[in-house]
Design an enzyme around this catalytic site. Structure first.
Site, PDB file in Angstrom:
ATOM      1  N   ASP A 163       0.658  -1.146   0.199  1.00 24.52           N
ATOM      2  CA  ASP A 163       0.211   0.044   0.038  1.00 24.52           C
ATOM      3  C   ASP A 163       0.781   1.244   0.094  1.00 24.52           C
ATOM      4  O   ASP A 163       2.044   1.233   0.401  1.00 24.52           O
ATOM      5  CB  ASP A 163      -0.966  -0.022   1.084  1.00 24.52           C
ATOM      6  CG  ASP A 163      -0.156  -0.016   2.687  1.00 24.52           C
ATOM      7  OD1 ASP A 163       0.831  -0.880   2.750  1.00 24.52           O
ATOM      8  OD2 ASP A 163      -0.706   0.862   3.321  1.00 24.52           O
ATOM      9  N   GLU A 195       0.061  -1.228   5.643  1.00 26.77           N
ATOM     10  CA  GLU A 195       1.267  -0.803   6.741  1.00 26.77           C
ATOM     11  C   GLU A 195       0.985   0.681   6.655  1.00 26.77           C
ATOM     12  O   GLU A 195       1.108   1.096   8.016  1.00 26.77           O
ATOM     13  CB  GLU A 195       2.503  -1.197   5.789  1.00 26.77           C
ATOM     14  CG  GLU A 195       3.576  -1.007   6.875  1.00 26.77           C
ATOM     15  CD  GLU A 195       4.107   0.445   6.772  1.00 26.77           C
ATOM     16  OE1 GLU A 195       5.043   0.743   7.528  1.00 26.77           O
ATOM     17  OE2 GLU A 195       3.853   1.373   6.079  1.00 26.77           O
TER      18      GLU A 195
END
Length: 385
Positions: free
Chosen positions: A74, A136
């Site tokens: 991400d 994350e």
């Protein structure tokens, strides 16, 4: 594909944390399956995001133990940023690759995927693994899902390299991140009748001042660690909201703060004094006017620190492969502490600079990608018979 081709492809997937990462994950899974490997996914509850884990077995067929290459898929949003090129189209110019996630941290993932064929042809003494996670950037939410699945499958890697951008310097420790949301429930009243109300904003302000005093005390402690770029634990209030009109005593206020603790420090060292102040100073005063008044403290994000204890074998291995042997400790956090808490020796080392991460016109230097490629190929050699 080579590293640059992989990076261009990975950047093209808009994996901003608020969106699904499945298009990227499925693309990588299809590639790995075409290499006769067997990746598996560990999804979130909604099923719209997934971690990917794949093992390149040792020559003797073993799949447990060995080394993990870990990266998150991400990226942070580009909203409101002034980009000179499309952030989701890799722009190669002036010796750099521009694009969201180029440095944080699709550059490392690209390098790892590019050397998969080399992993497969090596005579590995122990397995190598690739771990790609989701979310994350919003609290390291994906890695625990993957680590739980590893445990369920009986897989226990020995060590892990988290490829966050460190300019290919080894980071052996980082702080933890704990974010809290504090909700203050007061009692509204007309602003001409303030004694009849409990001003939630004012009580929140008192608590914020107290938290700031604790932050000042953290800087004066004797147990600082000057190997960190910021040698003390920090506390910072970043968001606040409350009130409806200037002539109404507000009955609600919420604020959020984060605590970045050194590895040897606990959350309770900060939170217990805050709870004590709430229960002994704030609530008694609020309850004199409104017995229903309340203050709630919610622990929203809990990312453990990474410490440098008992990792000497891994540290020595990585030190022999990087150009800069100095071992760093940093204030930002990664998934490294989560891997370490699962019994996996962990370091952080990857291409690109953290100073350009999350910013407009994020980039990674081609030289950094090349250094990572060389690093990974040397590392594969050390794991070969």
């Amino acid at each position: 594909m080579d590293t640059l081709s992989w990076l261009c492809q990975l950047i093209s997937f808009d994996t901003t944390s608020r969106q699904s990462n499945l298009a990227l994950i499925n693309y990588v899974a299809d590639y790995l399956e075409s290499r006769k490997l067997s990746p598996w996914l560990a999804q979130n509850v909604a099923g719209d995001k997934a971690n990917l884990f794949v093992t390149i077995p040792a020559t003797d067929g073993r799949i447990s133990g060995g080394l993990v290459f870990s990266g998150h898929t991400d990226v942070v949003p580009v909203d409101g940023q002034n980009w000179q090129s499309d952030p989701f189209v890799a722009d190669v110019r002036d010796g750099c690759v521009y694009g969201r996630g180029s440095s944080d941290m699709k550059g490392f993932i690209a390098s790892v995927l590019a050397v998969v064929p080399a992993m497969q042809t090596a005579r590995l003494k122990a397995p190598l693994h690739i771990a790609l996670s989701f979310d994350e950037e919003v609290g390291c939410l994906g890695a625990p899902v993957m680590l739980a699945e590893l445990e369920r499958r009986g897989l226990q890697p020995e060590s892990c390299i988290v490829g966050e951008p460190t300019s290919m310097q080894m980071v052996v420790a980082h702080k933890g991140i704990h974010t809290f949301c504090c909700e203050v429930q007061g009692k509204n009243a007309h602003s001409s009748l303030t004694p009849d109300g409990v001003n939630a904003i004012e009580y929140a302000a008192r608590l914020i001042v107290f938290i700031n005093q604790l932050a000042q005390q953290l800087q004066q402690r004797a147990d600082l660690d000057h190997a960190f770029d910021v040698p003390f634990a920090t506390v910072s209030t970043g968001l606040i909201r409350g009130g409806t009109a200037i002539n109404i005593v507000p009955d609600y206020c919420a604020f959020e703060f984060d605590y970045r603790n050194l590895p040897h420090m606990t959350v309770d060292e900060l939170i217990e004094p805050i709870r004590q102040y709430i229960s002994t100073q704030l609530l008694p005063a609020m309850h004199k006017v409104a017995p229903e008044a309340a203050i709630k403290l919610n622990h929203v994000v809990n990312v453990p620190p990474l410490n440098d204890a008992n990792n000497h074998h891994l540290h020595n291995l990585i030190a022999g492969l990087v150009d800069v042997e100095q071992q760093a400790k940093v204030a930002y956090a990664t998934e490294g502490g989560q891997f370490q808490n699962s019994g996996i020796n962990t370091v952080v080392c990857g291409p690109g600079s953290i100073t350009v991460a999350h910013k407009a016109n994020e980039y990674i230097e081609l030289e950094q990608l090349s250094r990572c490629d060389v690093f990974l190929r040397k590392l594969i050699q050390t794991q070969s018979m």
